[in-house]
Structures are given as structure tokens and as C-alpha cells.
Design a protein around this motif. Structure first.
Motif, PDB file in Angstrom:
ATOM      1  N   SER A 109       0.825  -1.213   0.000  1.00 51.45           N
ATOM      2  CA  SER A 109       0.000   0.000   0.000  1.00 51.45           C
ATOM      3  C   SER A 109       0.850   1.249   0.000  1.00 51.45           C
ATOM      4  O   SER A 109       1.917   1.295   0.603  1.00 51.45           O
ATOM      5  CB  SER A 109      -0.911   0.016   1.241  1.00 51.45           C
ATOM      6  N   THR A 110       0.364   2.258  -0.695  1.00 52.90           N
ATOM      7  CA  THR A 110       0.921   3.590  -0.552  1.00 52.90           C
ATOM      8  C   THR A 110       0.277   4.218   0.671  1.00 52.90           C
ATOM      9  O   THR A 110      -0.537   3.594   1.350  1.00 52.90           O
ATOM     10  CB  THR A 110       0.620   4.455  -1.784  1.00 52.90           C
ATOM     11  N   ASP A 111       0.615   5.469   0.956  1.00 50.42           N
ATOM     12  CA  ASP A 111       0.064   6.124   2.134  1.00 50.42           C
ATOM     13  C   ASP A 111      -1.391   6.514   1.960  1.00 50.42           C
ATOM     14  O   ASP A 111      -1.958   7.212   2.801  1.00 50.42           O
ATOM     15  CB  ASP A 111       0.914   7.337   2.517  1.00 50.42           C
ATOM     16  N   ALA A 112      -2.021   6.066   0.876  1.00 54.13           N
ATOM     17  CA  ALA A 112      -3.467   6.250   0.720  1.00 54.13           C
ATOM     18  C   ALA A 112      -4.223   5.529   1.817  1.00 54.13           C
ATOM     19  O   ALA A 112      -5.375   5.832   2.099  1.00 54.13           O
ATOM     20  CB  ALA A 112      -3.922   5.725  -0.644  1.00 54.13           C
ATOM     21  N   MET A 113      -3.555   4.568   2.459  1.00 52.25           N
ATOM     22  CA  MET A 113      -4.201   3.825   3.539  1.00 52.25           C
ATOM     23  C   MET A 113      -3.762   4.317   4.910  1.00 52.25           C
ATOM     24  O   MET A 113      -4.076   3.695   5.926  1.00 52.25           O
ATOM     25  CB  MET A 113      -3.922   2.331   3.419  1.00 52.25           C
ATOM     26  N   ASN A 114      -3.032   5.406   4.976  1.00 53.66           N
ATOM     27  CA  ASN A 114      -2.608   5.940   6.269  1.00 53.66           C
ATOM     28  C   ASN A 114      -3.777   6.101   7.213  1.00 53.66           C
ATOM     29  O   ASN A 114      -3.703   5.827   8.397  1.00 53.66           O
ATOM     30  CB  ASN A 114      -1.941   7.303   6.083  1.00 53.66           C
ATOM     31  N   GLU A 115      -4.884   6.599   6.693  1.00 52.71           N
ATOM     32  CA  GLU A 115      -6.089   6.804   7.476  1.00 52.71           C
ATOM     33  C   GLU A 115      -7.275   6.290   6.684  1.00 52.71           C
ATOM     34  O   GLU A 115      -7.242   6.221   5.462  1.00 52.71           O
ATOM     35  CB  GLU A 115      -6.288   8.297   7.789  1.00 52.71           C
ATOM     36  N   GLY A 116      -8.315   5.912   7.385  1.00 48.31           N
ATOM     37  CA  GLY A 116      -9.556   5.563   6.715  1.00 48.31           C
ATOM     38  C   GLY A 116      -9.863   4.090   6.662  1.00 48.31           C
ATOM     39  O   GLY A 116     -10.959   3.704   6.283  1.00 48.31           O
ATOM     40  N   ARG A 117      -8.928   3.224   7.003  1.00 45.38           N
ATOM     41  CA  ARG A 117      -9.176   1.792   6.958  1.00 45.38           C
ATOM     42  C   ARG A 117      -8.720   1.123   8.247  1.00 45.38           C
ATOM     43  O   ARG A 117      -7.650   1.457   8.766  1.00 45.38           O
ATOM     44  CB  ARG A 117      -8.441   1.155   5.777  1.00 45.38           C
ATOM     45  N   ASN A 118      -9.511   0.180   8.717  1.00 47.72           N
ATOM     46  CA  ASN A 118      -9.166  -0.571   9.908  1.00 47.72           C
ATOM     47  C   ASN A 118      -8.855  -2.000   9.511  1.00 47.72           C
ATOM     48  O   ASN A 118      -9.682  -2.689   8.917  1.00 47.72           O
ATOM     49  CB  ASN A 118     -10.331  -0.536  10.905  1.00 47.72           C
ATOM     50  N   LEU A 119      -7.657  -2.450   9.829  1.00 47.34           N
ATOM     51  CA  LEU A 119      -7.192  -3.761   9.370  1.00 47.34           C
ATOM     52  C   LEU A 119      -6.733  -4.617  10.546  1.00 47.34           C
ATOM     53  O   LEU A 119      -5.648  -5.190  10.525  1.00 47.34           O
ATOM     54  CB  LEU A 119      -6.048  -3.571   8.361  1.00 47.34           C
ATOM     55  N   GLN A 120      -7.595  -4.734  11.550  1.00 47.10           N
ATOM     56  CA  GLN A 120      -7.206  -5.495  12.737  1.00 47.10           C
ATOM     57  C   GLN A 120      -7.013  -6.971  12.452  1.00 47.10           C
ATOM     58  O   GLN A 120      -6.424  -7.682  13.262  1.00 47.10           O
ATOM     59  CB  GLN A 120      -8.258  -5.329  13.843  1.00 47.10           C
ATOM     60  N   PHE A 121      -7.472  -7.453  11.322  1.00 42.67           N
ATOM     61  CA  PHE A 121      -7.287  -8.865  10.993  1.00 42.67           C
ATOM     62  C   PHE A 121      -5.847  -9.171  10.587  1.00 42.67           C
ATOM     63  O   PHE A 121      -5.483 -10.331  10.402  1.00 42.67           O
ATOM     64  CB  PHE A 121      -8.247  -9.294   9.872  1.00 42.67           C
ATOM     65  N   CYS A 122      -5.044  -8.136  10.448  1.00 39.79           N
ATOM     66  CA  CYS A 122      -3.628  -8.305  10.135  1.00 39.79           C
ATOM     67  C   CYS A 122      -2.813  -7.769  11.302  1.00 39.79           C
ATOM     68  O   CYS A 122      -3.198  -6.782  11.929  1.00 39.79           O
ATOM     69  CB  CYS A 122      -3.278  -7.553   8.852  1.00 39.79           C
ATOM     70  N   ASN A 123      -1.686  -8.422  11.602  1.00 39.81           N
ATOM     71  CA  ASN A 123      -0.880  -7.953  12.737  1.00 39.81           C
ATOM     72  C   ASN A 123       0.600  -7.818  12.400  1.00 39.81           C
ATOM     73  O   ASN A 123       1.429  -7.687  13.292  1.00 39.81           O
ATOM     74  CB  ASN A 123      -1.056  -8.878  13.951  1.00 39.81           C
ATOM     75  N   VAL A 124       0.944  -7.858  11.118  1.00 43.66           N
ATOM     76  CA  VAL A 124       2.335  -7.683  10.701  1.00 43.66           C
ATOM     77  C   VAL A 124       2.425  -6.573   9.662  1.00 43.66           C
ATOM     78  O   VAL A 124       1.680  -6.574   8.668  1.00 43.66           O
ATOM     79  CB  VAL A 124       2.936  -8.976  10.112  1.00 43.66           C
ATOM     80  N   MET A 125       3.317  -5.628   9.895  1.00 45.92           N
ATOM     81  CA  MET A 125       3.483  -4.497   8.989  1.00 45.92           C
ATOM     82  C   MET A 125       4.957  -4.234   8.737  1.00 45.92           C
ATOM     83  O   MET A 125       5.785  -4.363   9.632  1.00 45.92           O
ATOM     84  CB  MET A 125       2.832  -3.241   9.575  1.00 45.92           C
ATOM     85  N   VAL A 126       5.264  -3.865   7.509  1.00 44.60           N
ATOM     86  CA  VAL A 126       6.626  -3.479   7.150  1.00 44.60           C
ATOM     87  C   VAL A 126       6.599  -2.060   6.602  1.00 44.60           C
ATOM     88  O   VAL A 126       5.836  -1.765   5.673  1.00 44.60           O
ATOM     89  CB  VAL A 126       7.224  -4.420   6.082  1.00 44.60           C
ATOM     90  N   ASN A 127       7.416  -1.185   7.183  1.00 46.50           N
ATOM     91  CA  ASN A 127       7.637   0.140   6.608  1.00 46.50           C
ATOM     92  C   ASN A 127       8.833   0.033   5.683  1.00 46.50           C
ATOM     93  O   ASN A 127       9.983   0.093   6.111  1.00 46.50           O
ATOM     94  CB  ASN A 127       7.889   1.171   7.718  1.00 46.50           C
ATOM     95  N   PHE A 128       8.556  -0.174   4.397  1.00 46.95           N
ATOM     96  CA  PHE A 128       9.627  -0.373   3.420  1.00 46.95           C
ATOM     97  C   PHE A 128      10.440   0.897   3.241  1.00 46.95           C
ATOM     98  O   PHE A 128      11.646   0.868   3.086  1.00 46.95           O
ATOM     99  CB  PHE A 128       9.040  -0.822   2.078  1.00 46.95           C
ATOM    100  N   ASP A 129       9.752   2.011   3.195  1.00 48.73           N
ATOM    101  CA  ASP A 129      10.434   3.303   3.279  1.00 48.73           C
ATOM    102  C   ASP A 129       9.682   4.140   4.304  1.00 48.73           C
ATOM    103  O   ASP A 129       8.499   3.941   4.526  1.00 48.73           O
ATOM    104  CB  ASP A 129      10.521   4.025   1.913  1.00 48.73           C
TER     105      ASP A 129
END
Length: 585
Positions: free
Chosen positions: A438-458
Motif C-alpha cells: 500500500s501507498t500512504d493512501a491507507m494511512n487513514e480511513g481503513r481498519n485492518l485489525q485482521f492483520c498484525n504484521v506491517m513493514v515500513n519499506f520506506d
């Protein structure tokens, strides 16, 4: 689970005639009208229970006790005008959803206007529909035809106050007004405040986690929009409750008593919410020789070009961010610069050198590292779900191709998608698992509690954007530990931002509200966070000077954090012992 190896004043009403109150106090015609309006809420009903709750889908929204209590108090104890001031993350939006659902059930909300910051409008729209079955049109929708054409509208406050729409907004008598992030209207000298002051409505619900940002006058201004006259004049209020230094509250019991008529505030420690643990792992990796050559070539060009033409600042900032994201992201901007450079030989030479450096890179180091994280998640996490964030579409595409080649289910999310497409993408990711890039279009506005792993690639230079990313998965409803991986290249601007700035403000242990306080105070000094980072980069003549520049910025950040802590101490003084329960009457 993913392993950490991985990578005295007399208070008088300012408007209305004065009537005799039963207790001998002041009772204005305004109060009488408010009470009459509030009675509409109970018309035809034998009780004041939240009767609409039984009609909610338990799978869509799980109501917490403090939220139900807040909604009930706002409706039935506060005459339908309340400031919802829960701390960050406790679900103020859910409280408003319950309120609107109940008013809809009782047929007392024919027209509703929800005003939010621009970036939150569509989030509100989605939550009201998905959780409460209430459909709103948003000012960003294609079908939006203006503020006179619809009865349930969600819009950015800046759209509503614009020359194009302001007259129409003010011409209507709204049944309900909802104002999110109400602290944005704390200054009575702004167009935003003026709009709210002139709006006509019967019921109002304001939301903010930070009702006081600079001094207690902020609170006065916000509440005066909800209950004019409750605190008397601004000068009288200030003289009565704050000493001359504005550092110590006086007459605190009176302040809390009056606040209890209009404000509801829950704190995290007073709720039963058990937020899961957040595990943040930051890894910096040595650049390959080719990557180092590329980074130095880009930095040389940026410093040279900025010294000659500061009008290019935005493009040059983008180049400096792209070089630590991916060669693919960088290449497109470099070629555009070659086309736009009007034949400046020196610039063209530097830009062509950058392209040569790009061609010398085979597989970027960060790309290899993110593959290892995803591979581990596939083995240890349900459906192997991982969200990878990047700021650039070209990087996104490269990552999607890489993951697809390895056989993963891939999902792309960016600002080019329609609202319906975004909804479908999230649903597919939840069902199929795999990797969502995802780009930062998902920074706000979506709740994704079904996922618990995130990578900040940049990593964005603005730490609020990082926290917003993390907030997609680390929030109410997340029942697993959250793992966040930050990837950075050594000896780059990215590492300086991480080590000297993010760690200085203890970014990954801050709440959004706390972080907002720090950044707001910094920007009130006239400095934008990202601009400050860029200026310190281009002004440095050596690596030692660059380190010193960032150390100075870190000291500035710490000073702003100390000031923010003082504000929090002040807030605690205002709200200490605040009665959150119903009265005994």
C-alpha cells in the motif's frame, strides 16, 4: 507470532431572556429551548434506554461499556449537546455512531452534517455505513451535489467554509451537527470557528482527545460553541480559573462542575480495554557499493540544484526520498528532470550519472530483506498476512511483481482506486491473505485489525504518518500482538531520521494524540517537520556537520516534547477527579 530476529466572576448567560430557576439560579430562555429540543428525543418513548442497540449487527460493531455510557449521557443527560473528549483510541466515532443510530430510530435526525478534517471524511462515511447502517454522502463522492441536495452529509470542514459552499451550509437548519477533531476550531479568529458559530442546529456532538492544547482558553472556545454562556465571558472565565502565569488552575471544583454538564471524558486506564503489545523492530542494512554510489550522486545533485534554485524544493525532496525507496521510484523522477532542465549542461551531467548508477543495481538490498520478513510471516502468521507500506507507486509495483513471482497472493492499494475498489481490495486481502502493498493512501480511513504484521519499506519523514500507518492494525479490535518492521539503509537520510529524530521523541511508544502535541508545537514555531529535515540535509557540508544538524533538531524535538508533557500535566489538573458517571438525582 513473528520472531524478533527479523529483520469570581459571576457567570451569566450571554444570550436570551432570563427566567427564574427552581433553585433560584439563572435560567435563560436559551436553556429552556435546549430542554424543549431535548424532549424531542424522548417523544413517544416510555424510557431513555438506547433502544436501537438491539438492531446493530454484533459482527460489525462490538460495543464497549464506556462507549454505551457516553452515548446515553450525551443524549439524555446533556440535552443532545456534548463534547466527547475520550483519550485517543477509545472509540469516539463509535459513540457518535450509537448516538446517530438512536436519533434515527426515534426520528429526530432528518438532517445531519458531519464535519471532519479532509483526510478523515471517507473513514467516517465507511464506519457509519458498515457499523451502523447509516448512509451518508461525502463531499468527495461523484454523486455529491452540494449541501442543499442531501440530508446526511459528511464533509471536510474546509470544504464547508469555502466561498463556494459556505452560504448554502449556513442557510440550512440542521438537526444534528457532528464536529470531529474539535480542537481545530479552538481559535475564535478563524473562518472555521466563525462557520461553527453561525451554523444553525438543534443537537451537536463535538469530538476531541485534546480539548486543551495551549491553555484553558482553548476549552472555553470549544464549549462556547456548544453551550453559549455556560462559562460567562472569555475574560471572566480566564480570570476566574487561571492565575496570571497560566500555569496553575484555581476554582477547580467549579470548573469541573460546569464541565460535567457538557463534557464526557474516558481515559484508557479507566476502561476494560486491553491493548495488545506493539513490537517494533528497526533494522538498518549496509548499502551495496552501487547503492552507495547512487545515494551520493543523488545527494550531490540535490545540494547543487537547491543551491541554485530553491523553487525546486518539492522535486528535490522527492528525489532524496526516492533514492532510499527504490531505483524504480527514482528513475522516473530523474528522467522528468532531464526533460525539464532546459538544457543546463551541469545538471544534465549529474542526472545522467544518476541513471548510470541506477542501471548498476541488480537487486536492491531492502527488497531482499522484505522478502525474508514475508517468508517468515507466511510460516508463522494466519494466512501469512503482511502489509508493506511505501510512499511511491513505482516501488509498489516492483514489490508486487517480486512477491507474485514468489507465489504469494498480492494486493495493491493506492489513491487511484475508487472507494468501492478499495473496499473490495481490503476484503480480498482479509479472505485470501498474502501481501498487501500500500501507498500512504491507507494511512487513514481503513481498519485492518485482521492483520498484525506491517513493514515500513520506506519511512516518511513526518512521524505522524508512520504512526497513522501503524494505527491501521494496532487499535481496538486487534487481539494479537502487533509486529512492525522498519527497514532503512545505513548512512542515509532515512537512518538519521530514525536514529536521531524518531527515537528522540520515542515515536513508537507515543499515541497519536501525544505525537500530535509535539509536532503541533514544533510547527507553531513556523517550521514544517519535513522541510526542517530537508534543510538540515542540504545545509550540511560534511558528514560531521550533518550529524550535528540532526542532533540540534533532536534537541528541539525534546524541548517540544517537554512542553507537550507540561500541557498534559495541565490537562490532568483540569480533568482530575472528573465525574464521568451519572448524577445521583
Amino acid at each position: 507470532m513473528v520472531s524478533d530476529d527479523l529483520v469570581d466572576v459571576e457567570f451569566r448567560h450571554e444570550e436570551g431572556d432570563v427566567l427564574a430557576g427552581q433553585s433560584g439560579g439563572i435560567y435563560s430562555l436559551t436553556d429552556h429551548l435546549l430542554t424543549a429540543r431535548a424532549n424531542r428525543l424522548q417523544a413517544g418513548q416510555a424510557d431513555t434506554e438506547l433502544r436501537s442497540l438491539s438492531h446493530l449487527d454484533e459482527e460489525s460493531v462490538k460495543l464497549l461499556e464506556h462507549q454505551v455510557t457516553a452515548a446515553h449521557r450525551a443524549l439524555f443527560e446533556m440535552d443532545g449537546k456534548a463534547l466527547l473528549a475520550d483519550e485517543v483510541g477509545l472509540g469516539k466515532t463509535i459513540e457518535v455512531g450509537m448516538i446517530l443510530k438512536e436519533m434515527h430510530y426515534r426520528d429526530t435526525s432528518d438532517s445531519v452534517l458531519i464535519l471532519t478534517p479532509a483526510q478523515l471524511a471517507q473513514q467516517w462515511q465507511a464506519e457509519m455505513l458498515e457499523k451502523f447502517g447509516i448512509e451518508f454522502v461525502c463531499n468527495y463522492d461523484d454523486e455529491f451535489e452540494g449541501f442543499a441536495a442531501h440530508d446526511r452529509i459528511i464533509a471536510s470542514i474546509d470544504t464547508a467554509k469555502s466561498d463556494r459552499h459556505r452560504k448554502t451550509v449556513l442557510a440550512r437548519d440542521w438537526d444534528v451537527l457532528v464536529l470531529d477533531e474539535a480542537h481545530y476550531v479552538k481559535n475564535e479568529d478563524t473562518d472555521r470557528y466563525d462557520l461553527l458559530d453561525r451554523l444553525s442546529y438543534d443537537y451537536a456532538f463535538f469530538l476531541t482527545a485534546t480539548p486543551i492544547q495551549n491553555d484553558v482558553t482553548d476549552l472555553y472556545n470549544i464549549i462556547s460553541l456548544l453551550r453559549p454562556g455556560l462559562f460567562g465571558t472569555r475574560e471572566g472565565f480566564h480570570n476566574y480559573f487561571v492565575n496570571k502565569s497560566q500555569e496553575k488552575l484555581v476554582n477547580r471544583n467549579e470548573l469541573q462542575k460546569r464541565l460535567s454538564e457538557v463534557m464526557i471524558r474516558n481515559r484508557r486506564e479507566e476502561t476494560d480495554i486491553d491493548f495488545t503489545k506493539r513490537n517494533v523492530t528497526t533494522r538498518t542494512f549496509e548499502q551495496s557499493t552501487a547503492e552507495r554510489d547512487l545515494y551520493e550522486a543523488v545527494t550531490d545533485y540535490v545540494r547543487t540544484a537547491y543551491g541554485e534554485d530553491q523553487g525546486q524544493k518539492l522535486v528535490l525532496m522527492t528525489l532524496q526520498k526516492e533514492v532510499v525507496s527504490s531505483p524504480a521510484a527514482l528513475e522516473g523522477t530523474v528522467r522528468s528532470q532531464l526533460d525539464d532542465d532546459d538544457g543546463q549542461p551541469a545538471h544534465d551531467t549529474l542526472l545522467k550519472q544518476i541513471l548510470e548508477c541506477i542501471e548498476a543495481i541488480d537487486t536492491p538490498t531492502k527488497q531482499e530483506r522484505v522478502q525474508r520478513i514475508v517468508r517468515e510471516a507466511q510460516e508463522r502468521v494466519e494466512k501469512g498476512r503482511v502489509i508493506v507500506f511505501t510512499q511511491f507507486r513505482a516501488t509498489q509495483q516492483q514489490l508486487l511483481e517480486t512477491f507474485a513471482d514468489e507465489g504469494y497472493a498480492t494486493h495493491a492499494f493506492h489513491g487511484g482506486h475508487s472507494s468501492d475498489e478499495k473496499e473490495e481490495i481490503v476484503e480480498q486481502f482479509e479472505e485470501e491473505g498474502g501481501v498487501l502493498v500500500s501507498t500512504d493512501a491507507m494511512n487513514e480511513g481503513r481498519n485492518l485489525q485482521f492483520c498484525n504484521v506491517m513493514v515500513n519499506f520506506d519511512l516518511p519523514w513526518n512521524p505522524m504518518k508512520v504512526e497513522q500507518r501503524i494505527g491501521r492494525i494496532h487499535r481496538i479490535g486487534q487481539d494479537r500482538e502487533v509486529y512492525v518492521f522498519n527497514i532503512a539503509l545505513e548512512d542515509t537520510i532515512e537512518e538519521y531520521v530514525l536514529d536521531r529524530l524518531y527515537h528522540k521523541i520515542d515515536l513508537f511508544n507515543q499515541s497519536v494524540g501525544e505525537l500530535s502535541e509535539i509536532l503541533t508545537r514544533l510547527e507553531e514555531t513556523g517550521r514544517n517537520f519535513e522541510d526542517e529535515v530537508f534543510e538540515r540535509l542540504v545545509d550540511a557540508d560534511s558528514e560531521i556537520e550533518l550529524e550535528n544538524n540532526f542532533d540540534e533538531m533532536a534537541v528541539d524535538l525534546q524541548e517540544q516534547r517537554d512542553l507537550a508533557d507540561k500541557v498534559e500535566d495541565f490537562n490532568s489538573g483540569v480533568f482530575e477527579g472528573f465525574d464521568l458517571g451519572a448524577s445521583d438525582d
